[in-house]
Design a protein around this motif. Structure first.
Motif, mmCIF file in Angstrom:
data_model
loop_
_atom_site.group_PDB
_atom_site.id
_atom_site.type_symbol
_atom_site.label_atom_id
_atom_site.label_comp_id
_atom_site.label_asym_id
_atom_site.label_seq_id
_atom_site.Cartn_x
_atom_site.Cartn_y
_atom_site.Cartn_z
ATOM 1 N N THR A 1 0.848 -1.185 0.000
ATOM 2 C CA THR A 1 0.000 0.000 0.000
ATOM 3 C C THR A 1 0.884 1.235 0.000
ATOM 4 O O THR A 1 2.102 1.144 0.150
ATOM 5 C CB THR A 1 -0.964 0.000 1.218
ATOM 6 N N ASP A 2 0.287 2.393 -0.153
ATOM 7 C CA ASP A 2 1.049 3.641 -0.113
ATOM 8 C C ASP A 2 1.640 3.844 1.280
ATOM 9 O O ASP A 2 1.001 3.543 2.292
ATOM 10 C CB ASP A 2 0.140 4.835 -0.441
ATOM 11 N N ALA A 3 2.852 4.373 1.309
ATOM 12 C CA ALA A 3 3.515 4.655 2.580
ATOM 13 C C ALA A 3 2.776 5.794 3.293
ATOM 14 O O ALA A 3 2.232 6.698 2.639
ATOM 15 C CB ALA A 3 4.972 5.037 2.350
ATOM 16 N N PRO A 4 2.737 5.763 4.614
ATOM 17 C CA PRO A 4 2.096 6.849 5.366
ATOM 18 C C PRO A 4 2.784 8.182 5.110
ATOM 19 O O PRO A 4 3.992 8.238 4.881
ATOM 20 C CB PRO A 4 2.273 6.443 6.829
ATOM 21 N N ILE A 5 2.005 9.237 5.140
ATOM 22 C CA ILE A 5 2.546 10.587 4.990
ATOM 23 C C ILE A 5 3.218 10.958 6.303
ATOM 24 O O ILE A 5 2.631 10.827 7.371
ATOM 25 C CB ILE A 5 1.429 11.596 4.659
ATOM 26 N N GLU A 6 4.467 11.388 6.194
ATOM 27 C CA GLU A 6 5.201 11.763 7.405
ATOM 28 C C GLU A 6 4.775 13.149 7.857
ATOM 29 O O GLU A 6 4.714 14.079 7.049
ATOM 30 C CB GLU A 6 6.707 11.751 7.151
ATOM 31 N N ASN A 7 4.480 13.253 9.125
ATOM 32 C CA ASN A 7 4.182 14.560 9.723
ATOM 33 C C ASN A 7 5.469 15.075 10.345
ATOM 34 O O ASN A 7 5.943 14.531 11.330
ATOM 35 C CB ASN A 7 3.089 14.441 10.792
#
Length: 104
Positions: free
Chosen positions: A84-90
């Motif tokens: 799946t798409d990698a999480p967006i880094e905050n």
């Protein structure tokens, strides 16, 4: 100490009512349009041994907060695993306020 009949507001010295009053605002605050939540309670009575006139009374409250729902699309790899798409880094900027200078 005076004695009164057991009611929902007097069970366990009023603790059931007290805990309910503390808990229901937390459930309500999590509701969004169309969501539902609940608080279930159980009052338990247990006859005490070696006495014909005494009963131990207890209660439990169980909150049910609205479910957190999210969906995404995954791809099956040749090895039978999912990608799946990698999480967006905050990115959070860290400030060091000691001495009045940042990032020292």
């Amino acid at each position: 100490m005076s004695e009164i009949l057991v009611t929902l507001s007097s069970v366990c010295g009023g603790s059931l009512e007290e805990q309910f009053q503390k808990l229901y605002p937390a459930v309500i605050s999590q509701l969004k349009p169309g969501n539902s939540g609940s608080i279930s309670f159980t009052v338990k009575f247990k006859r005490m041994e070696d006495t014909a006139t005494m009963v131990n009374t207890s209660f439990s409250l169980t909150p049910k907060f609205p479910a957190i729902k999210k969906a995404s699309i995954c791809q099956i790899t040749g090895e039978g695993k999912l990608k799946t798409d990698a999480p967006i880094e905050n990115r959070v900027t860290q400030l060091n306020l000691v001495g009045g200078n940042s990032n020292e």
